[in-house]
Design an enzyme around this catalytic site. Structure first.
Site, PDB file in Angstrom:
ATOM      1  CB  SER A 134      85.780   0.243  93.107  1.00 28.59           C
ATOM      2  OG  SER A 134      85.775  -0.399  91.839  1.00 28.59           O
ATOM      3  CE1 TYR A 166      89.012   0.321  90.785  1.00 27.81           C
ATOM      4  CE2 TYR A 166      90.538   2.105  91.239  1.00 27.81           C
ATOM      5  CZ  TYR A 166      89.251   1.664  91.039  1.00 27.81           C
ATOM      6  OH  TYR A 166      88.194   2.539  91.108  1.00 27.81           O
TER       7      TYR A 166
HETATM    8  C1  GCO Z   1      87.858  -0.163  85.295  1.00 28.92           C
HETATM    9  C2  GCO Z   1      87.192   1.098  85.798  1.00 28.92           C
HETATM   10  C3  GCO Z   1      86.648   0.867  87.197  1.00 28.92           C
HETATM   11  C4  GCO Z   1      85.761   2.001  87.595  1.00 28.92           C
HETATM   12  C5  GCO Z   1      85.119   1.813  88.944  1.00 28.92           C
HETATM   13  C6  GCO Z   1      84.113   0.743  88.930  1.00 28.92           C
HETATM   14  O1  GCO Z   1      88.925  -0.086  84.678  1.00 28.92           O
HETATM   15  O2  GCO Z   1      87.260  -1.216  85.501  1.00 28.92           O
HETATM   16  O3  GCO Z   1      88.051   2.166  85.734  1.00 28.92           O
HETATM   17  O4  GCO Z   1      87.671   0.704  88.030  1.00 28.92           O
HETATM   18  O5  GCO Z   1      86.418   3.191  87.617  1.00 28.92           O
HETATM   19  O6  GCO Z   1      86.044   1.612  89.947  1.00 28.92           O
HETATM   20  O7  GCO Z   1      83.513   0.646  90.183  1.00 28.92           O
END
Ligand code: GCO
Length: 260
Positions: free
Chosen positions: A145, A158
């Site tokens: 990501s 995340y």
């Molecule tokens: C967020 C998004 C990101 C994208 C992706 C970007 O909330 O910033 O959901 O997480 O999905 O991962 O690369």
């Protein structure tokens, strides 16, 4: 040249492939000749997905299992390899996100996100990696990501997981390249998917900001991942190890610009 990207005779497993980016990458692999195995965890979503694949002439094999449960994963991989065939290509795409300020996030929720986004790719890679070693090779792609490189408000779990996934990719590549297993990653930028729907609303400050922050000036379409997925699954990438291929419309290449 064309044969470099031909996946005929290959079996590809894509996790979290009942919708969004997972489905787009899975379709690309099937359209280049791979026998497709899709993982999901919701029966209704799996049924709808298999119909969606069928509509494109793809006979996908659907397997429901929890990617965070190591015993279920090992059981399912053994079942897939017995029923469909040895897995040549693994795409660790299944993921989740919780957008909660770090001061308020419940550590159990933090653990849940890391479990799905970082621990499950390890569990799947180990389960499939064991038979790839026996058979002399294979391909593993971890879906990273922007948060593998950049921080952002509210997504600490995340980002921690996706940062860790980048390093897991490099470390598995280090250990398994000698077995002719290429482990690499794809880093999607901001794509129009179910997952980004809450922040991709017209007039939503994040929506306008990301369009301006992205040199390509738009959100990505899931199909924009097809090329990178086929490349990292094919002979064309036989000497590519431990790389993260960012498909992001240029976000990571630039500091951004003031709004026009
Ligand atoms: C967020 C998004 C990101 C994208 C992706 C970007 O909330 O910033 O959901 O997480 O999905 O991962 O690369």
């Amino acid at each position: 040249m064309k044969n470099l990207f031909d996946l005929s005779g290959k079996v590809a497993l894509v996790t979290g492939a009942t919708h969004g980016l997972g489905m787009a990458m899975a379709k690309a692999l099937a359209h280049h000749g791979a026998t497709l195995v899709v993982n999901g965890h919701t029966p209704s979503k799996m049924d709808a997905a298999l119909k969606n694949y069928q509509a494109e002439g793809i006979q996908a094999h659907g397997y429901l299992f929890d990617v965070t449960d190591a015993s279920k994963v090992n059981e399912s991989i053994a079942q897939i390899e017995a029923e469909v065939g040895p897995i040549d290509i693994l795409v660790n795409n299944a993921g989740m996100i919780m957008r909660v300020p770090a001061l308020e996030m419940d550590p159990e929720d933090f653990r849940k996100v890391v479990d799905v986004d970082l621990v499950s790719p390890f569990i799947l890679s180990q389960a499939v990696g064991k038979s790839m070693v026996k058979r002399g090779g294979g391909k593993i792609i971890n879906i990273c990501s922007m948060m593998s490189e950049l921080g952002r408000d509210t997504v600490s779990a995340y980002a921690a997981a996706k940062g860790g996934l980048k390093m897991l990719t490099k470390n598995l590549a280090t250990e398994w390249a000698k077995y002719n297993i290429q482990v690499n990653g794809i880093g999607p930028g901001y794509f129009a998917t179910e997952q980004t729907a809450p922040i991709r609303v017209d007039g939503h400050p994040f929506n306008d900001w990301i369009v301006n922050r992205t040199p390509a000036g738009k959100w990505g379409d899931p199909e924009d991942l097809a090329g990178a997925t086929v490349f990292l699954s094919s002979k064309a990438s036989d000497f590519v190890n431990g790389q993260i291929l960012y498909v992001d419309g240029g976000i990571l290449a630039t500091i951004g610009k003031p709004k026009d």
